[in-house]
Design a protein around this motif. Structure first.
Motif, PDB file in Angstrom:
ATOM      1  N   LEU A  81     -50.653  44.307 -24.258  1.00 27.30           N
ATOM      2  CA  LEU A  81     -50.591  42.933 -23.754  1.00 27.30           C
ATOM      3  C   LEU A  81     -49.839  42.011 -24.699  1.00 27.30           C
ATOM      4  O   LEU A  81     -48.994  41.215 -24.270  1.00 27.30           O
ATOM      5  CB  LEU A  81     -52.007  42.397 -23.529  1.00 27.30           C
ATOM      6  CG  LEU A  81     -52.807  43.029 -22.380  1.00 27.30           C
ATOM      7  CD1 LEU A  81     -54.234  42.496 -22.378  1.00 27.30           C
ATOM      8  CD2 LEU A  81     -52.142  42.744 -21.038  1.00 27.30           C
ATOM      9  N   HIS A  85     -46.269  42.829 -22.916  1.00 26.28           N
ATOM     10  CA  HIS A  85     -46.346  41.898 -21.790  1.00 26.28           C
ATOM     11  C   HIS A  85     -45.893  40.498 -22.205  1.00 26.28           C
ATOM     12  O   HIS A  85     -45.050  39.884 -21.545  1.00 26.28           O
ATOM     13  CB  HIS A  85     -47.767  41.859 -21.219  1.00 26.28           C
ATOM     14  CG  HIS A  85     -48.096  43.060 -20.385  1.00 26.28           C
ATOM     15  ND1 HIS A  85     -48.997  43.024 -19.338  1.00 26.28           N
ATOM     16  CD2 HIS A  85     -47.645  44.340 -20.431  1.00 26.28           C
ATOM     17  CE1 HIS A  85     -49.094  44.222 -18.785  1.00 26.28           C
ATOM     18  NE2 HIS A  85     -48.289  45.036 -19.447  1.00 26.28           N
ATOM     19  N   GLU A 134     -51.380  45.167 -13.474  1.00 29.19           N
ATOM     20  CA  GLU A 134     -52.048  45.872 -14.569  1.00 29.19           C
ATOM     21  C   GLU A 134     -53.136  44.998 -15.180  1.00 29.19           C
ATOM     22  O   GLU A 134     -54.259  45.463 -15.418  1.00 29.19           O
ATOM     23  CB  GLU A 134     -51.027  46.261 -15.630  1.00 29.19           C
ATOM     24  CG  GLU A 134     -50.098  47.388 -15.204  1.00 29.19           C
ATOM     25  CD  GLU A 134     -49.140  47.804 -16.298  1.00 29.19           C
ATOM     26  OE1 GLU A 134     -48.705  48.967 -16.276  1.00 29.19           O
ATOM     27  OE2 GLU A 134     -48.824  46.966 -17.171  1.00 29.19           O
ATOM     28  N   GLU A 135     -52.807  43.739 -15.443  1.00 26.72           N
ATOM     29  CA  GLU A 135     -53.736  42.853 -16.129  1.00 26.72           C
ATOM     30  C   GLU A 135     -54.963  42.527 -15.279  1.00 26.72           C
ATOM     31  O   GLU A 135     -56.081  42.436 -15.806  1.00 26.72           O
ATOM     32  CB  GLU A 135     -53.016  41.566 -16.512  1.00 26.72           C
ATOM     33  CG  GLU A 135     -51.944  41.758 -17.578  1.00 26.72           C
ATOM     34  CD  GLU A 135     -50.981  40.596 -17.705  1.00 26.72           C
ATOM     35  OE1 GLU A 135     -49.993  40.716 -18.441  1.00 26.72           O
ATOM     36  OE2 GLU A 135     -51.203  39.565 -17.038  1.00 26.72           O
ATOM     37  N   GLN A 136     -54.768  42.368 -13.975  1.00 31.85           N
ATOM     38  CA  GLN A 136     -55.855  41.932 -13.108  1.00 31.85           C
ATOM     39  C   GLN A 136     -56.658  43.088 -12.522  1.00 31.85           C
ATOM     40  O   GLN A 136     -57.840  42.912 -12.199  1.00 31.85           O
ATOM     41  CB  GLN A 136     -55.297  41.067 -11.985  1.00 31.85           C
ATOM     42  CG  GLN A 136     -54.673  39.765 -12.467  1.00 31.85           C
ATOM     43  CD  GLN A 136     -54.118  38.918 -11.343  1.00 31.85           C
ATOM     44  OE1 GLN A 136     -54.197  39.280 -10.167  1.00 31.85           O
ATOM     45  NE2 GLN A 136     -53.524  37.782 -11.684  1.00 31.85           N
ATOM     46  N   PHE A 139     -55.983  47.508 -15.887  1.00 33.01           N
ATOM     47  CA  PHE A 139     -56.451  47.488 -17.273  1.00 33.01           C
ATOM     48  C   PHE A 139     -57.960  47.265 -17.387  1.00 33.01           C
ATOM     49  O   PHE A 139     -58.622  47.932 -18.194  1.00 33.01           O
ATOM     50  CB  PHE A 139     -55.701  46.433 -18.088  1.00 33.01           C
ATOM     51  CG  PHE A 139     -54.288  46.828 -18.459  1.00 33.01           C
ATOM     52  CD1 PHE A 139     -53.747  48.040 -18.035  1.00 33.01           C
ATOM     53  CD2 PHE A 139     -53.494  45.990 -19.223  1.00 33.01           C
ATOM     54  CE1 PHE A 139     -52.450  48.404 -18.373  1.00 33.01           C
ATOM     55  CE2 PHE A 139     -52.201  46.351 -19.579  1.00 33.01           C
ATOM     56  CZ  PHE A 139     -51.676  47.559 -19.152  1.00 33.01           C
TER      57      PHE A 139
END
Length: 232
Positions: A81, A85, A134-136, A139
């Motif tokens: 991240l 990211h 990916e983040e929401q 991951f």
């Protein structure tokens, strides 16, 4: 197992500095990381000795390389991240701006990377959508020990699309090769493109070959140790 029989992904994640060698010989270690070194060299019709010797030299050097295969999943996610990211979100808008400037000023130059700004804009949109998913969704599941086959396969497929986008970037820029009389803006643009390409390939490598791979043993996250290089 000899280096030639190991996959590019295995080598890239275990030999500190291997990715620089792979960049030098244009070996795709992220989306093409499942190929063995032997297969990859044959595909590009490259002699094995120079590449293997370079990798063996790296193996013999002392290093403080972090073996991300041994790091807790949550720590690896945090690294991705912050290191990738966030970095991509800084890189691409500025590269789009620089590309539009170069295309405007040097439109009549036959070496001008016409269409690059639009391509970078498309890359940014696709990558932003990918990173948000990916983040929401993915991951948080991985951090909780859940490895959902469907979402992982979708992300891997999108990684292949990012690889295609990098190939088009190379085509538009003559493999990111500056003309002899390039201005400062053009130079800054291509330096940034090289950094973006290397970062994105390393980003994909960590996800495809480490983060998305479910552990085969039931070790607790807290028991996994950082590698200081002594296990290389």
């Amino acid at each position: 197992m000899s280096l030639l029989d190991q996959s590019l992904g295995q080598i890239a994640t275990s030999v500190a500095g291997a990715t620089a060698v792979f960049h030098q010989y244009k070996l795709d270690f992220c989306c093409g990381g499942q190929l063995s070194l032997r297969e990859a060299l044959a595909k590009r019709q490259l002699p094995a000795d120079a590449v293997v010797n370079a990798l063996q030299t790296l193996q013999q050097q002392p290093t403080e390389h972090i073996d991300w295969r041994t790091v807790p999943v949550k720590q690896l996610i945090e690294h991705i991240l912050t290191r990738f990211h966030q970095r991509h979100r800084q890189q691409l808008p500025e590269l789009c701006r620089l590309a539009r400037r170069v295309e405007h000023v040097h439109a009549l130059d036959p070496q001008c990377p016409t269409g690059l700004a639009d391509h970078l804009g498309d890359m940014y949109q696709e990558l932003e959508s990918h990173m948000m998913k990916e983040e929401q969704i993915l991951f948080p599941m991985l951090a909780g020990g859940i490895y959902p086959a469907g979402p992982i396969s979708v992300m891997e497929e999108e990684h292949l699309q990012h690889g295609d986008a990098l190939e088009k970037l190379d085509q538009l820029t003559n493999d990111i090769t500056l003309p002899a009389d390039a201005c400062n803006t053009w130079t800054a643009l291509y330096i940034g493109l090289k950094e973006l390409k290397e970062d994105l390939m390393q980003h994909i490598l960590l996800e495809n070959h480490i983060l998305f791979v479910q552990p085969t043993h039931a070790a607790k996250d807290d028991d996994r140790q950082l590698c200081c290089g002594s296990c290389q």
